[in-house]
Design a protein around this motif. Structure first.
Motif, PDB file in Angstrom:
ATOM      1  N   VAL A 268      -5.498   6.787   4.425  1.00  0.00           N
ATOM      2  CA  VAL A 268      -5.212   6.491   5.832  1.00  0.00           C
ATOM      3  C   VAL A 268      -6.171   5.425   6.367  1.00  0.00           C
ATOM      4  CG1 VAL A 268      -5.388   7.470   8.172  1.00  0.00           C
ATOM      5  CG2 VAL A 268      -4.064   8.667   6.425  1.00  0.00           C
ATOM      6  N   GLU A 269      -7.455   5.571   6.053  1.00  0.00           N
ATOM      7  CA  GLU A 269      -8.438   4.582   6.516  1.00  0.00           C
ATOM      8  C   GLU A 269      -8.152   3.198   5.922  1.00  0.00           C
ATOM      9  OE1 GLU A 269     -10.621   4.651   8.786  1.00  0.00           O
ATOM     10  OE2 GLU A 269     -10.700   6.779   9.268  1.00  0.00           O
ATOM     11  N   GLU A 270      -7.850   3.197   4.629  1.00  0.00           N
ATOM     12  CA  GLU A 270      -7.551   1.934   3.955  1.00  0.00           C
ATOM     13  C   GLU A 270      -6.308   1.291   4.577  1.00  0.00           C
ATOM     14  OE1 GLU A 270      -6.464   2.449  -0.149  1.00  0.00           O
ATOM     15  OE2 GLU A 270      -6.038   0.303  -0.435  1.00  0.00           O
TER      16      GLU A 270
ATOM     17  N   LEU B 142      -4.932   1.814   7.605  1.00  0.00           N
ATOM     18  CA  LEU B 142      -5.096   1.386   9.003  1.00  0.00           C
ATOM     19  C   LEU B 142      -5.887   0.077   9.099  1.00  0.00           C
ATOM     20  CD1 LEU B 142      -5.721   4.718  10.947  1.00  0.00           C
ATOM     21  CD2 LEU B 142      -3.695   3.247  11.027  1.00  0.00           C
ATOM     22  N   ALA B 143      -6.923  -0.010   8.265  1.00  0.00           N
ATOM     23  CA  ALA B 143      -7.727  -1.243   8.280  1.00  0.00           C
ATOM     24  C   ALA B 143      -6.869  -2.437   7.872  1.00  0.00           C
ATOM     25  CB  ALA B 143      -8.921  -1.077   7.341  1.00  0.00           C
ATOM     26  N   ALA B 144      -6.064  -2.244   6.807  1.00  0.00           N
ATOM     27  CA  ALA B 144      -5.221  -3.341   6.333  1.00  0.00           C
ATOM     28  C   ALA B 144      -4.153  -3.687   7.370  1.00  0.00           C
ATOM     29  CB  ALA B 144      -4.561  -2.939   5.011  1.00  0.00           C
ATOM     30  N   HIS B 145      -3.564  -2.660   7.972  1.00  0.00           N
ATOM     31  CA  HIS B 145      -2.506  -2.862   8.971  1.00  0.00           C
ATOM     32  C   HIS B 145      -3.034  -3.707  10.131  1.00  0.00           C
ATOM     33  CE1 HIS B 145       1.039  -1.913  11.389  1.00  0.00           C
ATOM     34  NE2 HIS B 145       0.260  -1.459  12.358  1.00  0.00           N
ATOM     35  N   ARG B 146      -4.232  -3.352  10.602  1.00  0.00           N
ATOM     36  CA  ARG B 146      -4.802  -4.083  11.743  1.00  0.00           C
ATOM     37  C   ARG B 146      -5.173  -5.510  11.377  1.00  0.00           C
ATOM     38  NH1 ARG B 146      -8.121   1.003  13.911  1.00  0.00           N
ATOM     39  NH2 ARG B 146      -6.469   1.864  15.224  1.00  0.00           N
ATOM     40  N   GLU B 147      -5.764  -5.658  10.190  1.00  0.00           N
ATOM     41  CA  GLU B 147      -6.171  -6.990   9.766  1.00  0.00           C
ATOM     42  C   GLU B 147      -4.951  -7.892   9.602  1.00  0.00           C
ATOM     43  OE1 GLU B 147      -8.900  -7.010   6.361  1.00  0.00           O
ATOM     44  OE2 GLU B 147      -7.919  -8.900   5.806  1.00  0.00           O
ATOM     45  N   ARG B 148      -3.912  -7.335   8.995  1.00  0.00           N
ATOM     46  CA  ARG B 148      -2.730  -8.158   8.709  1.00  0.00           C
ATOM     47  C   ARG B 148      -1.950  -8.481   9.988  1.00  0.00           C
ATOM     48  NH1 ARG B 148      -0.741  -5.382   2.936  1.00  0.00           N
ATOM     49  NH2 ARG B 148      -2.813  -5.467   1.990  1.00  0.00           N
TER      50      ARG B 148
ATOM     51  N   TYR C 276       4.085   9.968  20.427  1.00  0.00           N
ATOM     52  CA  TYR C 276       3.534   9.172  19.336  1.00  0.00           C
ATOM     53  C   TYR C 276       4.437   9.328  18.108  1.00  0.00           C
ATOM     54  CZ  TYR C 276       0.650   6.879  16.032  1.00  0.00           C
ATOM     55  OH  TYR C 276       0.248   5.994  15.068  1.00  0.00           O
ATOM     56  N   GLY C 277       4.364   8.382  17.188  1.00  0.00           N
ATOM     57  CA  GLY C 277       5.195   8.474  15.994  1.00  0.00           C
ATOM     58  C   GLY C 277       4.753   7.504  14.920  1.00  0.00           C
ATOM     59  N   LEU C 278       5.398   7.612  13.749  1.00  0.00           N
ATOM     60  CA  LEU C 278       4.962   6.832  12.591  1.00  0.00           C
ATOM     61  C   LEU C 278       5.847   5.622  12.300  1.00  0.00           C
ATOM     62  CD1 LEU C 278       4.004   9.751  10.169  1.00  0.00           C
ATOM     63  CD2 LEU C 278       2.547   8.536  11.790  1.00  0.00           C
ATOM     64  N   SER C 279       6.819   5.337  13.172  1.00  0.00           N
ATOM     65  CA  SER C 279       7.750   4.241  12.897  1.00  0.00           C
ATOM     66  C   SER C 279       7.080   2.885  12.964  1.00  0.00           C
ATOM     67  CB  SER C 279       8.894   4.253  13.914  1.00  0.00           C
ATOM     68  OG  SER C 279       9.613   5.452  13.818  1.00  0.00           O
ATOM     69  N   LYS C 280       6.073   2.763  13.805  1.00  0.00           N
ATOM     70  CA  LYS C 280       5.458   1.447  14.017  1.00  0.00           C
ATOM     71  C   LYS C 280       4.136   1.322  13.281  1.00  0.00           C
ATOM     72  CE  LYS C 280       8.897   1.046  16.862  1.00  0.00           C
ATOM     73  NZ  LYS C 280      10.107   0.332  16.449  1.00  0.00           N
ATOM     74  N   ASP C 281       3.173   2.201  13.605  1.00  0.00           N
ATOM     75  CA  ASP C 281       1.835   2.074  13.028  1.00  0.00           C
ATOM     76  C   ASP C 281       1.826   2.352  11.533  1.00  0.00           C
ATOM     77  OD1 ASP C 281       0.987   1.549  15.556  1.00  0.00           O
ATOM     78  OD2 ASP C 281       0.105   3.528  15.908  1.00  0.00           O
ATOM     79  N   PHE C 282       2.762   3.193  11.064  1.00  0.00           N
ATOM     80  CA  PHE C 282       2.803   3.490   9.633  1.00  0.00           C
ATOM     81  C   PHE C 282       4.043   2.894   8.972  1.00  0.00           C
ATOM     82  CE2 PHE C 282      -0.448   6.544   7.931  1.00  0.00           C
ATOM     83  CZ  PHE C 282      -0.456   6.019   6.645  1.00  0.00           C
ATOM     84  N   SER C 283       4.762   2.056   9.717  1.00  0.00           N
ATOM     85  CA  SER C 283       5.914   1.306   9.170  1.00  0.00           C
ATOM     86  C   SER C 283       6.936   2.213   8.500  1.00  0.00           C
ATOM     87  CB  SER C 283       5.440   0.263   8.139  1.00  0.00           C
ATOM     88  OG  SER C 283       4.280  -0.396   8.583  1.00  0.00           O
TER      89      SER C 283
ATOM     90  N   LEU D 275       0.837  -1.211   0.000  1.00  0.00           N
ATOM     91  CA  LEU D 275       0.000   0.000   0.000  1.00  0.00           C
ATOM     92  C   LEU D 275       0.871   1.259   0.000  1.00  0.00           C
ATOM     93  CD1 LEU D 275      -2.706  -1.067   2.643  1.00  0.00           C
ATOM     94  CD2 LEU D 275      -2.781  -1.271   0.150  1.00  0.00           C
ATOM     95  N   LEU D 276       1.908   1.242   0.819  1.00  0.00           N
ATOM     96  CA  LEU D 276       2.788   2.422   0.883  1.00  0.00           C
ATOM     97  C   LEU D 276       3.479   2.667  -0.455  1.00  0.00           C
ATOM     98  CD1 LEU D 276       4.491   2.260   4.402  1.00  0.00           C
ATOM     99  CD2 LEU D 276       2.912   3.996   3.551  1.00  0.00           C
TER     100      LEU D 276
END
Lengths: 489, 489
Positions: A378-380, A382-388, A324-331, A112-113
């Protein structure tokens, strides 16, 4: 002359020795105090002589405070990471290499990224001003070190989004900073004085030591938790640790924790957070809540931000500071993008000054403004990140279960907290370190042992699974299985 | 009992008061010393009580060391920058706004940078791995905080190039860091202990104060230079400053200077650099040479790096540390890209640890690898930068000369050092500050007064001219001219 007369009189009367020595002692003491206050204070952590001592023979040295920084880091966390780098696994070119489970990074949503970056990178960096002409000024020139306002707004919205929309973040309470490391350092420097201490529920992330101890001179006091309570901290344990610190003259100025917890992955309940805030209020200390895994929640348990609890509480919320930061949740660890969010205006002011040493370059800020403002993506994502992550967690934990290896109950993070005590040759730190070594050299896996996180029960290991391909999980299990079988040698 | 007997005897004999008080005093003193050594050392810079004092009434405070960071910065350098921001000049939309001559930034070669970025930005960030598929890993994932090896190699080559090819930089002595500010802070922390001092030839760049004093607890001692010597530092002045510091118990651990000088713009001769190195060797102290304007040289005088002098000298070069970056010579302050270059391996090791708080995000590193490795473009850019700065300098200085306002002799930098003493109403600091105010409010120009740079002679101002369009220079002169004319009010 007149001053001496009464003393002489007393000395020669009854009780002469006591009073006759007390008064000159007091004078002598006051003289010392006076002289002491006039002299400059000694440098902290310094054993060096204060006068310059010319010496052409010996090479010039570092400041005493920097000397420890020239030594290698001794935690198994770093040792494991380095060992894995010397012989890294690759599915095609190095099948027998070491598999890295020591680093909390994720490649799960790189598809996705990649798509987003391909489509938007250029436009986010270079806005066209005239027909086809790019405006270099918006990335090349000085911008406020604390971060672009647009990025703060986008970050605030994103944070609110991953926290289920239950909390509003005010962009003016925010400072953009180049990663979680400087965020923690800046808060430790600003909230806790040199020589004072922070309570940290343990097991805790090894990086806190490094981020705080390198320069701030602040002590970290682990507050041990137990597997029998699924490693959940209690106020009574915090109280006891604070009292013990006080007894040895250590002032505690803050509590620091990660939520979801790193390395356990458990999520703090609303009640626990309320209790901690109340405790901090009673003791008049700060709270640093590291919520860098807030968007990597996979279980059924709701994540609650300390910001939400602070907003709904009657306690003074100026003691609450969020990282907070983007290293983990946003890879995106390579982007070095994080925020300090504080309810204390003086802390925000101090952080704005200090962030000049840890600012995020403007081109990266421009990319992130575009990325975080693209709410559909972002919604797409986050949903994929959580599901995976949920799926990967199930695969990994199930694989271990089939080997008879249990994990702590968890709900977030890029790792699980694995109870390998069944594989220990002895139930001790030594036994754990032996297993760490066997994992590295026999199973060829780098998993971080609990010792590195100040866990008091031997045999627990943190295994990061989000950079593993699904097809590699069975191989990881096969390698661990080797250690469960009786040695044939 | 026995212990008291001899005292009592003495007290009752001749000189009883003196000896009778001295001995108990000594005992009392020793007792205090014993108690003092058993107690923990006090935190530095702290006036707070050491025990935690629960207080629900008063809001929680910052660490005492962070409190000064909550105050506004009082130097005219910052005051001027802020004033100019409130009413910024724009040729079209705000013709009467304040013209910013306070910030050393350059827009002279933005045409070339725009072209390069348009052509290369995307490819430098996103390398294609398969047919049309970008590799997100090379920008998204963790990389060594100290910087990519390719970037170090590219930086080393670039630095050698701007220094006329006379010095080779070894990439392994290099740490990539997010700007000159953290570079200076990391070196000050690593070379100089809390409470010790650095000698800085003055006038010196105000930012050094901020970069060093915010957190390191290091004192800066200005070593004054004079207009009669074109603000050149001498070893005898350094020696005198060091001796005076020693007398008041201050240990000097380093000398820091910018070359080309900021704010004067003069270039240090090879002989001066040799003398300073010899002096540093004699006193066994470090040298920090800030060479961030090395590629912005416009006069006939050759720029010589302290690295070149160190290499050719018999002195121990491990005391030499260089700061370089792309904010000035490559007009990219938004990119936050600089290097620490040190001949001391322990300093390199310490900097590699500390740079995790000031690392350059990987996307920016990738762009810079491409940019600095494009030697054809680099040559074209550097030639244009030098030619344009030379031309702009001539225009600006000539304009001032026509108003009867002289400048210090200079050879580099994005500014000139202007002698406006002829416009002072009184030859004093007050007179200078009055002129600063008149420049801001009447001429609507922000030029930084010498006071902000610790200049001891009133009337000198730093004027940055490289962000000025050529067509705006006559207007700047017109505005200054207003102040040279007798007031009509």
């Amino acid at each position: 002359m007149r001053l001496i007369v009464p003393l002489r009189g007393v000395v020669q009367g009854r009780g002469g020795l006591f009073v006759g020595s007390l008064i000159p002692c007091c004078i002598f003491y006051c003289l010392q105090l006076y002289l002491k206050r006039r002299s400059p204070p000694p440098p902290p952590d310094s054993d060096s002589p204060r006068t310059s001592s010319p010496s052409t023979a010996s090479p010039v040295g570092l400041s005493p405070r920097a000397v420890p920084l020239t030594e290698p880091l001794v935690s198994q966390y770093y040792i494991g990471l380095e060992r894995a780098k010397t012989d890294p696994y690759d599915r095609i070119s190095n099948k027998d290499g070491i598999i890295q489970l020591g680093l909390a990074e994720s490649t799960m949503c790189f598809d996705l990224l990649t798509r987003w970056m391909s489509d938007n990178l250029m436009d986010s960096l270079m806005m066209k001003i005239n027909e086809g002409e790019f405006d270099i000024r918006r990335i090349a020139m000085y911008q406020p070190f604390e971060g672009l306002w647009e990025l703060k707004v986008a970050f605030a919205d994103f944070m609110s989004r991953i926290m289920g929309g239950n909390v509003y973040f005010d962009p003016s309470n925010m400072v953009i900073i180049a990663g979680g490391n400087p965020a923690i350092e800046v808060l430790a420097f600003s909230l806790v004085d040199h020589g004072n201490a922070i309570l940290v529920p343990s097991p805790y992330y090894s990086g806190f030591d490094r981020d705080i101890k390198f320069r701030t001179g602040v002590e970290l006091i682990p507050v041990h938790t137990r597997s029998s309570e699924n490693f959940t901290v209690t106020v009574s344990a915090l109280e006891q640790a604070l009292n013990e610190a006080s007894k040895r003259g250590r002032k505690v100025s803050a509590i620091l924790f990660s939520n979801p917890s790193n390395p356990v992955g458990n999520i703090m309940s609303r009640e626990t957070l309320h209790d901690i805030l109340k405790f901090a209020q009673e003791k008049n200390i700060h709270i640093i809540s590291d919520e860098i895994f807030a968007g990597s929640v996979y279980g059924d348990k709701e994540f609650v931000s300390m910001a939400e609890v602070a907003n709904s509480s009657e306690c003074d919320k100026s003691r609450v500071h969020i990282i907070y930061g983007l290293s983990k949740d946003f890879s995106l660890p390579g982007f070095r993008a994080a925020v300090i969010y504080s309810f204390h205006q003086d802390v925000v002011s101090a952080a704005k000054k200090l962030v000049r040493f840890s600012s995020v370059p403007v081109p990266v800020q421009r990319i992130l403004v575009s990325l975080l403002s693209d709410t559909r993506f972002v919604e797409e994502y986050l949903a994929a990140h959580r599901e995976r992550i949920r799926d990967k967690h199930v695969r990994f934990v199930d694989g271990l279960k089939r080997l008879g290896i249990p994990c702590a109950e968890s709900g977030g993070g890029l790792y699980c907290w694995v109870d390998m005590s069944g594989l220990l040759t002895s139930y001790s730190e030594k036994g754990e370190l032996d297993l760490f070594e066997r994992l590295l050299s026999v199973a060829k896996i780098n998993a971080t042992p609990g010792t590195a996180f100040y866990c008091v029960e031997p045999g627990w290991f943190r295994c990061c699974f989000t950079a593993l391909a699904d097809e590699d999980i069975p191989m990881v299990m096969g390698r661990i299985k080797k250690l469960t079988e009786p040695s044939r040698s």
